[in-house]
Enzyme design. Structure first.
Site, PDB file in Angstrom:
ATOM      1  CE  LYS A  88      59.002 -54.132 -20.500  1.00  0.00           C
ATOM      2  NZ  LYS A  88      59.605 -54.807 -19.169  1.00  0.00           N
ATOM      3  CG  ASP A 124      61.629 -57.912 -18.212  1.00  0.00           C
ATOM      4  OD1 ASP A 124      62.788 -57.599 -18.528  1.00  0.00           O
ATOM      5  OD2 ASP A 124      60.606 -57.611 -18.650  1.00  0.00           O
TER       6      ASP A 124
END
Length: 288
Positions: A88, A124
């Site tokens: 990420k 997210d």
């Protein structure tokens, strides 16, 4: 399997005309629910979509492996891909543009290929916010304590900022991570905490943004004796849905929120970006 696409680190070939190709790049992701969530929602909307797993387990996790896979799926005509652990942060250097939220959070979990090149997003954070409002509607967020300042913690912290939290206290065993996260959050509502018991004593709610409680990481991230009935408790873990922390909190009357909605709603937002069609959140949550 869609014809012309291969899995797990091999080069992706040409996309089938009329089919939206998406996928997930990460390590040890064979148990991911993402393919089912995306393909089931697409089928419900009459969209031809295939979601592929590109599991780099066994590789050395170097940026070169990620670069090669990202290049391959882009050449193959993928609409985009999700990114998960441990890439990420690494993927950010390989993109042409970042959304404001991804830049502030310091992590990308969704890459869209389009006219602007490779654009990185973080879904997210919005996923946690949607789940929070669904499970803990009306909960006080005057003063919130969050445990964990990693990738998930950065996303949940940004979500609380966007939801209007007035004071966010971040605690992490690696103090430098908490310091770094606080420095990247907008405004002045966040600060680093050191004494968990003292911070919880006057908090409205608690967020667990660590993996403690998930399968393979049993237990609770805090001494559950510190919980109070008037404290809400939210967890990012979704396997299992009821962690030891949530079970203890529910037993004394706390309002709780499991991590399942975060998983669903981050996927729903990614679906929106990949397809240009809005995912039915309630349908996806019901099918999770």
């Amino acid at each position: 399997m869609v014809e012309g696409v291969v899995t797990s680190g091999d080069k992706a070939r040409r996309a089938v005309p009329g089919t939206v190709l998406t996928g997930l790049i990460g390590v040890d992701i064979q148990s991911s629910r993402s393919p089912e969530m995306h393909m089931r929602e697409a089928a419900a909307q009459g969209i031809a979509l295939h979601y592929e797993l590109f599991d780099l387990a066994g590789e050395d996790h170097a940026t070169a492996d990620l670069t090669a896979t990202l290049d391959a799926v882009q050449r193959a005509g993928f609409a985009g891909v999700n990114i998960t652990h441990p890439f990420k942060q690494q993927v950010m250097a390989l993109l042409d543009r970042l959304s404001d939220e991804a830049r502030a959070i310091g992590a990308v979990n969704t890459v869209v290929f389009g006219a602007e090149g490779r654009v990185g997003y973080n879904t997210d954070s919005s996923g946690f916010a949607e789940g929070f409002e669904r499970q803990l509607a009306g909960a006080a967020i005057d003063r919130v304590v969050q445990i964990g300042a990693g990738g998930a913690g950065a996303a949940t912290a940004m979500a609380m900022v966007n939801l209007g939290c007035r004071e966010l206290v971040i605690i992490d065993p690696q103090g430098d991570r908490a310091d770094d996260l606080v420095s990247r959050l907008p405004g002045t509502i966040a600060r680093v905490g050191r004494d968990l018991a003292a911070e919880l004593a006057s908090a409205s709610g608690l967020i667990n943004a660590t993996p403690i409680g998930m399968e393979g990481y049993p237990g609770a991230p805090i001494d559950t004796a510190l919980l109070r009935p008037d404290l809400w408790v939210a967890d990012v873990v979704y396997f299992p849905l009821e962690t030891e922390l949530l079970r203890a909190a529910r037993a004394i009357g706390c309002r709780t929120a499991h991590g399942g909605d975060m998983a669903v709603f981050q996927a729903a937002r990614a679906f929106d970006l990949f397809t240009g069609h809005r995912a039915d959140r309630e349908r996806m949550a019901a099918n999770f």
